[in-house]
Design a protein around this motif. Sequence first.
Motif, mmCIF file in Angstrom:
data_model
loop_
_atom_site.group_PDB
_atom_site.id
_atom_site.type_symbol
_atom_site.label_atom_id
_atom_site.label_comp_id
_atom_site.label_asym_id
_atom_site.label_seq_id
_atom_site.Cartn_x
_atom_site.Cartn_y
_atom_site.Cartn_z
ATOM 1 N N ALA A 31 9.357 6.829 -5.752
ATOM 2 C CA ALA A 31 8.896 5.867 -4.758
ATOM 3 C C ALA A 31 7.699 5.071 -5.263
ATOM 4 O O ALA A 31 7.590 3.865 -5.014
ATOM 5 C CB ALA A 31 8.538 6.579 -3.454
ATOM 6 N N ASP A 32 6.800 5.729 -6.006
ATOM 7 C CA ASP A 32 5.639 5.036 -6.559
ATOM 8 C C ASP A 32 6.060 4.041 -7.642
ATOM 9 O O ASP A 32 5.462 2.973 -7.778
ATOM 10 C CB ASP A 32 4.647 6.046 -7.127
ATOM 11 C CG ASP A 32 4.015 6.912 -6.048
ATOM 12 O OD1 ASP A 32 3.916 6.435 -4.902
ATOM 13 O OD2 ASP A 32 3.624 8.053 -6.334
ATOM 14 N N GLN A 33 7.086 4.390 -8.422
ATOM 15 C CA GLN A 33 7.601 3.455 -9.415
ATOM 16 C C GLN A 33 8.173 2.207 -8.742
ATOM 17 O O GLN A 33 7.979 1.082 -9.222
ATOM 18 C CB GLN A 33 8.676 4.132 -10.263
ATOM 19 C CG GLN A 33 8.155 5.252 -11.156
ATOM 20 C CD GLN A 33 9.271 5.911 -11.946
ATOM 21 O OE1 GLN A 33 10.290 5.306 -12.245
ATOM 22 N NE2 GLN A 33 9.080 7.174 -12.289
ATOM 23 N N ARG A 89 0.820 -1.198 0.000
ATOM 24 C CA ARG A 89 0.000 0.000 0.000
ATOM 25 C C ARG A 89 0.860 1.256 0.000
ATOM 26 O O ARG A 89 1.924 1.296 0.595
ATOM 27 C CB ARG A 89 -0.919 0.012 1.218
ATOM 28 C CG ARG A 89 -1.950 -1.109 1.237
ATOM 29 C CD ARG A 89 -2.786 -1.043 2.506
ATOM 30 N NE ARG A 89 -3.790 -2.112 2.553
ATOM 31 C CZ ARG A 89 -4.553 -2.353 3.614
ATOM 32 N NH1 ARG A 89 -4.419 -1.606 4.701
ATOM 33 N NH2 ARG A 89 -5.433 -3.343 3.592
ATOM 34 N N SER A 90 0.336 2.284 -0.675
ATOM 35 C CA SER A 90 1.001 3.588 -0.720
ATOM 36 C C SER A 90 0.002 4.658 -0.326
ATOM 37 O O SER A 90 -1.084 4.748 -0.906
ATOM 38 C CB SER A 90 1.543 3.869 -2.128
ATOM 39 O OG SER A 90 2.517 2.937 -2.493
ATOM 40 N N GLY A 91 0.353 5.445 0.664
ATOM 41 C CA GLY A 91 -0.465 6.570 1.083
ATOM 42 C C GLY A 91 0.471 7.674 1.518
ATOM 43 O O GLY A 91 1.265 8.178 0.734
ATOM 44 N N PRO A 148 10.590 6.030 1.387
ATOM 45 C CA PRO A 148 9.687 7.061 1.910
ATOM 46 C C PRO A 148 8.864 7.689 0.807
ATOM 47 O O PRO A 148 9.306 7.824 -0.337
ATOM 48 C CB PRO A 148 10.653 8.076 2.539
ATOM 49 C CG PRO A 148 11.915 7.927 1.748
ATOM 50 C CD PRO A 148 11.991 6.460 1.390
ATOM 51 N N VAL A 149 7.651 8.086 1.162
ATOM 52 C CA VAL A 149 6.774 8.778 0.216
ATOM 53 C C VAL A 149 7.201 10.238 0.145
ATOM 54 O O VAL A 149 7.409 10.890 1.171
ATOM 55 C CB VAL A 149 5.307 8.671 0.663
ATOM 56 C CG1 VAL A 149 4.423 9.601 -0.167
ATOM 57 C CG2 VAL A 149 4.823 7.232 0.530
ATOM 58 N N SER A 150 7.347 10.745 -1.072
ATOM 59 C CA SER A 150 7.689 12.148 -1.290
ATOM 60 C C SER A 150 6.501 12.851 -1.922
ATOM 61 O O SER A 150 6.204 12.636 -3.104
ATOM 62 C CB SER A 150 8.933 12.267 -2.185
ATOM 63 O OG SER A 150 9.163 13.616 -2.527
ATOM 64 N N LEU A 151 5.816 13.679 -1.139
ATOM 65 C CA LEU A 151 4.697 14.438 -1.698
ATOM 66 C C LEU A 151 5.185 15.425 -2.746
ATOM 67 O O LEU A 151 4.502 15.687 -3.740
ATOM 68 C CB LEU A 151 3.957 15.176 -0.575
ATOM 69 C CG LEU A 151 3.306 14.282 0.495
ATOM 70 C CD1 LEU A 151 2.603 15.144 1.542
ATOM 71 C CD2 LEU A 151 2.315 13.321 -0.148
ATOM 72 N N GLU A 183 3.788 0.748 2.843
ATOM 73 C CA GLU A 183 3.745 -0.346 3.802
ATOM 74 C C GLU A 183 3.332 -1.636 3.117
ATOM 75 O O GLU A 183 2.737 -1.626 2.034
ATOM 76 C CB GLU A 183 2.780 -0.034 4.941
ATOM 77 C CG GLU A 183 1.337 0.171 4.503
ATOM 78 C CD GLU A 183 0.420 0.565 5.643
ATOM 79 O OE1 GLU A 183 0.932 0.985 6.694
ATOM 80 O OE2 GLU A 183 -0.817 0.428 5.481
ATOM 81 N N VAL A 184 3.681 -2.745 3.780
ATOM 82 C CA VAL A 184 3.299 -4.059 3.291
ATOM 83 C C VAL A 184 2.330 -4.670 4.295
ATOM 84 O O VAL A 184 2.496 -4.511 5.508
ATOM 85 C CB VAL A 184 4.546 -4.960 3.096
ATOM 86 C CG1 VAL A 184 5.331 -5.105 4.385
ATOM 87 C CG2 VAL A 184 4.156 -6.327 2.558
ATOM 88 N N VAL A 185 1.313 -5.341 3.776
ATOM 89 C CA VAL A 185 0.298 -5.977 4.614
ATOM 90 C C VAL A 185 0.377 -7.477 4.389
ATOM 91 O O VAL A 185 0.377 -7.945 3.242
ATOM 92 C CB VAL A 185 -1.112 -5.462 4.269
ATOM 93 C CG1 VAL A 185 -2.149 -6.103 5.190
ATOM 94 C CG2 VAL A 185 -1.174 -3.944 4.353
#
Length: 220
Positions: free
Chosen positions: A170-172, A93-95, A114-117, A99-101
Amino acid sequence: MTTPLVKDRTYRSPMALVGGVLLLAIIGWLGIDALIRGHGRTPWLALAMMILLVPLVVAFTLRPAVFAGEDRLRIRNPFRVITLPWAEVAALRSGFSNEVVTSSGAKYQLWAIPVSLRGRKRAARRTAKSEADAQRGRTAAAGPRSAGVGAGFRPVRDTDGAGGPARAEADQIMDELRQLLESRSAAESARGEVTVRWAYEVAAPAVAGAVLLAILLAVG
């Protein structure tokens, strides 16, 4: 991704690595200077602070990494190492964080990705620019044409050259991990149990430094 990996793919945050090296350099410079030039309790306080801070800086900047292999995903976070066979991974998941579930519902954050807005905003601007260029190309192609010139418009590629919307780095990476999960989750060799190991080699020195610092301040 359809071909097996020869070795694990490693993902780390370049900015965290650079920041960690700079922080360690500053701590070392100030700490060693205090040890050499300090008087009274100053060298002891400097030593306690170094013992406390160096492991924490290493834990949160240099240590985090994600290793993606054929059969499992290994996450090295500041104080834990989590090994997850792909068959036990339910989702990535990406928000506001990545994270991994697991199939049991447990969640583990990917500190190394890390997510970079800001990165997402840059990617959105590139996508908007690409769409605007494509629209201008369609408008130009729909205008007056000389006789004998065929209809149609010149396709405009996005800035990433992939023919789709631009994506933050990060999304890639998360997309790559999802592709690997999809291709390997059903493999027999990707089955097993989730294991979590605490990094006592990082936590113990930090706790020792905190205790020493507390004692020095208490007897001060």
